[in-house]
Scaffold this motif. Sequence first.
Motif, PDB file in Angstrom:
ATOM      1  N   ALA A 235       0.811  -1.218   0.000  1.00 29.20           N
ATOM      2  CA  ALA A 235       0.000   0.000   0.000  1.00 29.20           C
ATOM      3  C   ALA A 235       0.844   1.268   0.000  1.00 29.20           C
ATOM      4  O   ALA A 235       0.398   2.310  -0.509  1.00 29.20           O
ATOM      5  N   GLN A 236       2.044   1.209   0.546  1.00 30.13           N
ATOM      6  CA  GLN A 236       2.872   2.410   0.620  1.00 30.13           C
ATOM      7  C   GLN A 236       3.802   2.569  -0.577  1.00 30.13           C
ATOM      8  O   GLN A 236       4.489   3.575  -0.699  1.00 30.13           O
ATOM      9  N   LEU A 237       3.832   1.574  -1.469  1.00 27.82           N
ATOM     10  CA  LEU A 237       4.777   1.593  -2.582  1.00 27.82           C
ATOM     11  C   LEU A 237       4.254   2.390  -3.759  1.00 27.82           C
ATOM     12  O   LEU A 237       3.056   2.496  -3.988  1.00 27.82           O
ATOM     13  N   ARG A 238       5.228   2.928  -4.529  1.00 25.73           N
ATOM     14  CA  ARG A 238       4.921   3.515  -5.839  1.00 25.73           C
ATOM     15  C   ARG A 238       5.418   2.609  -6.956  1.00 25.73           C
ATOM     16  O   ARG A 238       4.839   2.594  -8.037  1.00 25.73           O
ATOM     17  N   THR A 239       6.498   1.874  -6.717  1.00 28.02           N
ATOM     18  CA  THR A 239       7.021   0.953  -7.725  1.00 28.02           C
ATOM     19  C   THR A 239       7.358  -0.377  -7.070  1.00 28.02           C
ATOM     20  O   THR A 239       7.842  -0.425  -5.934  1.00 28.02           O
ATOM     21  N   LEU A 240       7.116  -1.450  -7.822  1.00 30.11           N
ATOM     22  CA  LEU A 240       7.354  -2.810  -7.344  1.00 30.11           C
ATOM     23  C   LEU A 240       8.108  -3.569  -8.423  1.00 30.11           C
ATOM     24  O   LEU A 240       7.693  -3.585  -9.587  1.00 30.11           O
ATOM     25  N   ASP A 241       9.211  -4.203  -8.035  1.00 34.60           N
ATOM     26  CA  ASP A 241      10.067  -4.915  -8.994  1.00 34.60           C
ATOM     27  C   ASP A 241      10.200  -6.369  -8.556  1.00 34.60           C
ATOM     28  O   ASP A 241      10.813  -6.663  -7.530  1.00 34.60           O
ATOM     29  N   LEU A 242       9.613  -7.266  -9.341  1.00 34.79           N
ATOM     30  CA  LEU A 242       9.699  -8.708  -9.103  1.00 34.79           C
ATOM     31  C   LEU A 242      10.339  -9.384 -10.314  1.00 34.79           C
ATOM     32  O   LEU A 242       9.985 -10.507 -10.677  1.00 34.79           O
ATOM     33  N   SER A 243      11.282  -8.721 -10.921  1.00 40.19           N
ATOM     34  CA  SER A 243      11.864  -9.156 -12.184  1.00 40.19           C
ATOM     35  C   SER A 243      13.007 -10.147 -11.990  1.00 40.19           C
ATOM     36  O   SER A 243      13.444 -10.431 -10.877  1.00 40.19           O
ATOM     37  N   SER A 244      13.478 -10.657 -13.116  1.00 43.17           N
ATOM     38  CA  SER A 244      14.728 -11.422 -13.216  1.00 43.17           C
ATOM     39  C   SER A 244      14.683 -12.796 -12.565  1.00 43.17           C
ATOM     40  O   SER A 244      15.728 -13.433 -12.414  1.00 43.17           O
ATOM     41  N   THR A 262      -3.339  -1.052  -8.609  1.00 42.46           N
ATOM     42  CA  THR A 262      -3.587   0.056  -9.530  1.00 42.46           C
ATOM     43  C   THR A 262      -3.035   1.391  -9.028  1.00 42.46           C
ATOM     44  O   THR A 262      -2.995   2.358  -9.789  1.00 42.46           O
ATOM     45  N   HIS A 263      -2.614   1.453  -7.768  1.00 42.76           N
ATOM     46  CA  HIS A 263      -2.021   2.691  -7.252  1.00 42.76           C
ATOM     47  C   HIS A 263      -0.550   2.820  -7.627  1.00 42.76           C
ATOM     48  O   HIS A 263       0.040   3.889  -7.462  1.00 42.76           O
ATOM     49  N   LEU A 264       0.033   1.741  -8.150  1.00 50.73           N
ATOM     50  CA  LEU A 264       1.451   1.769  -8.489  1.00 50.73           C
ATOM     51  C   LEU A 264       1.701   2.631  -9.719  1.00 50.73           C
ATOM     52  O   LEU A 264       0.868   2.730 -10.615  1.00 50.73           O
ATOM     53  N   ASP A 265       2.902   3.231  -9.746  1.00 50.11           N
ATOM     54  CA  ASP A 265       3.362   3.893 -10.963  1.00 50.11           C
ATOM     55  C   ASP A 265       3.939   2.872 -11.936  1.00 50.11           C
ATOM     56  O   ASP A 265       3.823   3.039 -13.153  1.00 50.11           O
ATOM     57  N   ALA A 266       4.593   1.829 -11.385  1.00 46.45           N
ATOM     58  CA  ALA A 266       5.247   0.859 -12.263  1.00 46.45           C
ATOM     59  C   ALA A 266       5.335  -0.501 -11.582  1.00 46.45           C
ATOM     60  O   ALA A 266       5.525  -0.598 -10.362  1.00 46.45           O
ATOM     61  N   LEU A 267       5.187  -1.551 -12.405  1.00 42.19           N
ATOM     62  CA  LEU A 267       5.380  -2.939 -11.984  1.00 42.19           C
ATOM     63  C   LEU A 267       6.357  -3.571 -12.970  1.00 42.19           C
ATOM     64  O   LEU A 267       6.084  -3.635 -14.175  1.00 42.19           O
ATOM     65  N   ARG A 283      -1.522  -6.843 -18.391  1.00 43.87           N
ATOM     66  CA  ARG A 283      -1.583  -5.515 -19.024  1.00 43.87           C
ATOM     67  C   ARG A 283      -2.995  -4.937 -18.937  1.00 43.87           C
ATOM     68  O   ARG A 283      -3.188  -3.755 -18.607  1.00 43.87           O
ATOM     69  N   GLU A 284      -3.990  -5.749 -19.239  1.00 43.09           N
ATOM     70  CA  GLU A 284      -5.367  -5.266 -19.234  1.00 43.09           C
ATOM     71  C   GLU A 284      -5.831  -4.876 -17.841  1.00 43.09           C
ATOM     72  O   GLU A 284      -6.690  -3.989 -17.682  1.00 43.09           O
ATOM     73  N   ALA A 285      -5.268  -5.507 -16.812  1.00 44.96           N
ATOM     74  CA  ALA A 285      -5.664  -5.198 -15.441  1.00 44.96           C
ATOM     75  C   ALA A 285      -5.025  -3.917 -14.916  1.00 44.96           C
ATOM     76  O   ALA A 285      -5.617  -3.230 -14.070  1.00 44.96           O
ATOM     77  N   LEU A 286      -3.849  -3.574 -15.423  1.00 48.94           N
ATOM     78  CA  LEU A 286      -3.085  -2.484 -14.811  1.00 48.94           C
ATOM     79  C   LEU A 286      -2.850  -1.277 -15.716  1.00 48.94           C
ATOM     80  O   LEU A 286      -2.922  -0.135 -15.248  1.00 48.94           O
ATOM     81  N   GLU A 287      -2.573  -1.519 -16.976  1.00 52.84           N
ATOM     82  CA  GLU A 287      -2.203  -0.388 -17.827  1.00 52.84           C
ATOM     83  C   GLU A 287      -3.318   0.650 -18.007  1.00 52.84           C
ATOM     84  O   GLU A 287      -3.021   1.858 -18.068  1.00 52.84           O
ATOM     85  N   PRO A 288      -4.591   0.264 -18.054  1.00 53.09           N
ATOM     86  CA  PRO A 288      -5.639   1.291 -18.137  1.00 53.09           C
ATOM     87  C   PRO A 288      -5.665   2.231 -16.933  1.00 53.09           C
ATOM     88  O   PRO A 288      -6.231   3.329 -17.020  1.00 53.09           O
ATOM     89  N   HIS A 289      -5.074   1.812 -15.830  1.00 51.33           N
ATOM     90  CA  HIS A 289      -5.007   2.650 -14.628  1.00 51.33           C
ATOM     91  C   HIS A 289      -3.719   3.477 -14.571  1.00 51.33           C
ATOM     92  O   HIS A 289      -3.451   4.124 -13.555  1.00 51.33           O
ATOM     93  N   GLY A 290      -2.933   3.436 -15.637  1.00 52.37           N
ATOM     94  CA  GLY A 290      -1.716   4.240 -15.679  1.00 52.37           C
ATOM     95  C   GLY A 290      -0.490   3.562 -15.125  1.00 52.37           C
ATOM     96  O   GLY A 290       0.556   4.202 -14.974  1.00 52.37           O
ATOM     97  N   VAL A 291      -0.581   2.272 -14.820  1.00 53.29           N
ATOM     98  CA  VAL A 291       0.574   1.537 -14.300  1.00 53.29           C
ATOM     99  C   VAL A 291       1.470   1.138 -15.479  1.00 53.29           C
ATOM    100  O   VAL A 291       1.003   0.499 -16.430  1.00 53.29           O
ATOM    101  N   ARG A 292       2.743   1.517 -15.402  1.00 53.60           N
ATOM    102  CA  ARG A 292       3.704   1.083 -16.417  1.00 53.60           C
ATOM    103  C   ARG A 292       4.128  -0.355 -16.094  1.00 53.60           C
ATOM    104  O   ARG A 292       4.672  -0.603 -15.019  1.00 53.60           O
ATOM    105  N   VAL A 293       3.892  -1.279 -17.019  1.00 50.35           N
ATOM    106  CA  VAL A 293       4.183  -2.689 -16.790  1.00 50.35           C
ATOM    107  C   VAL A 293       5.311  -3.115 -17.730  1.00 50.35           C
ATOM    108  O   VAL A 293       5.214  -2.935 -18.945  1.00 50.35           O
ATOM    109  N   ASP A 294       6.364  -3.677 -17.163  1.00 49.03           N
ATOM    110  CA  ASP A 294       7.469  -4.197 -17.971  1.00 49.03           C
ATOM    111  C   ASP A 294       7.368  -5.714 -17.998  1.00 49.03           C
ATOM    112  O   ASP A 294       7.612  -6.383 -16.988  1.00 49.03           O
ATOM    113  N   LEU A 295       7.011  -6.249 -19.148  1.00 43.64           N
ATOM    114  CA  LEU A 295       6.916  -7.694 -19.346  1.00 43.64           C
ATOM    115  C   LEU A 295       7.874  -8.139 -20.442  1.00 43.64           C
ATOM    116  O   LEU A 295       7.629  -9.126 -21.137  1.00 43.64           O
ATOM    117  N   SER A 296       8.956  -7.425 -20.588  1.00 45.08           N
ATOM    118  CA  SER A 296       9.939  -7.780 -21.605  1.00 45.08           C
ATOM    119  C   SER A 296      10.698  -9.044 -21.205  1.00 45.08           C
ATOM    120  O   SER A 296      10.653  -9.479 -20.052  1.00 45.08           O
TER     121      SER A 296
END
Length: 316
Positions: A235-244, A262-267, A283-296
């Motif tokens: 709840a207190q985060l703006r960005t969350l990284d679970l990559s690699s 949906t409160h995140l700036d980026a996942l 993507r469909e769950a988060l990007e419409p809310h302005g969350v930048r999602v990196d799924l590369s």
Amino acid sequence: MSDVDHLQELSGLPAVDFEAGTAVVRPAAGAAAWRIGVEPYEDEDRTWEEEFNAFLDEVDPAGVRALIIGQWGESYDKDSSYPVGLVVAAADRLTSLEAVFVGDLVQEEAEISWIEQSDVTALLTAFPRLEVLGVRGGTGLRFPPVKHESLRGLIIETGGLPVEVIRGVQDSELPALEMLELWLGVSAYGGDATVADLQPLLSGTRFPALRHLGLRNSELQNEIATAIASAPVVAQLRTLDLSSGTMGDEGAAALLEGQPLTHLDALDLHHHFLGEPMERRVREALEPHGVRVDLSDRNTPWDNRGAEGRYTTVAE
């Protein structure tokens, strides 16, 4: 594998290699993150201590804001207490130091698991105004609980992070900490923490200023995602990284079925094992809310072994 590169910047400052006695015009002391390193074969007659002393003589140490400790010799010869001790001894001259990174080595210099670390909290004790501390390598790494009022960013990159280091970080008093990134790694290279060991961090009670959390490069990435789904810290985060790590559809589904993100700036989920349908769901769950999602960097398991064939970005 050790898929890491030399730092290009630290604390917003471009990385610049210091070369003693060079005629090249240098940037101002405070305009660069100065990387100091020696090649054990190319610089056989020059030690890291000699290079560091030349740096203190040729660059105004009182103006230096960021320091990158590169290769200090053969990885098996001395641990990082050697360069760290020299930097600590110069604390009265490095009066503006804000950021230090220990162990900026790439595969050609040493696999990440070969880097011999030490107690890096000596830097926090010596530099009470330090804002960013980064470390690469988990072998021999120690992080006993410490109190530090100024530290805003802590990055620990490993192919296997010892649970005692995680406990030391979680038990530290770091009221200004805004960014925490831990590369958890794999059990074969010392990553012996379980998801249960992360509960103090996930509870949200440890670091009130935390806005970015990275729990990366783990063979337990699905289990971590499941825990994150109901973790109060989110709840207190703006960005969350679970990559690699080894995240597959099951981990991504747990994230989507848990608390809102949906409160995140980026996942950041790059380097993953999700199928295309699950990618679309995320993507469909988060990007419409302005969350930048990196799924590369979608991957497939080795040898068609399913979940057992998944791998982290960095291990050895």
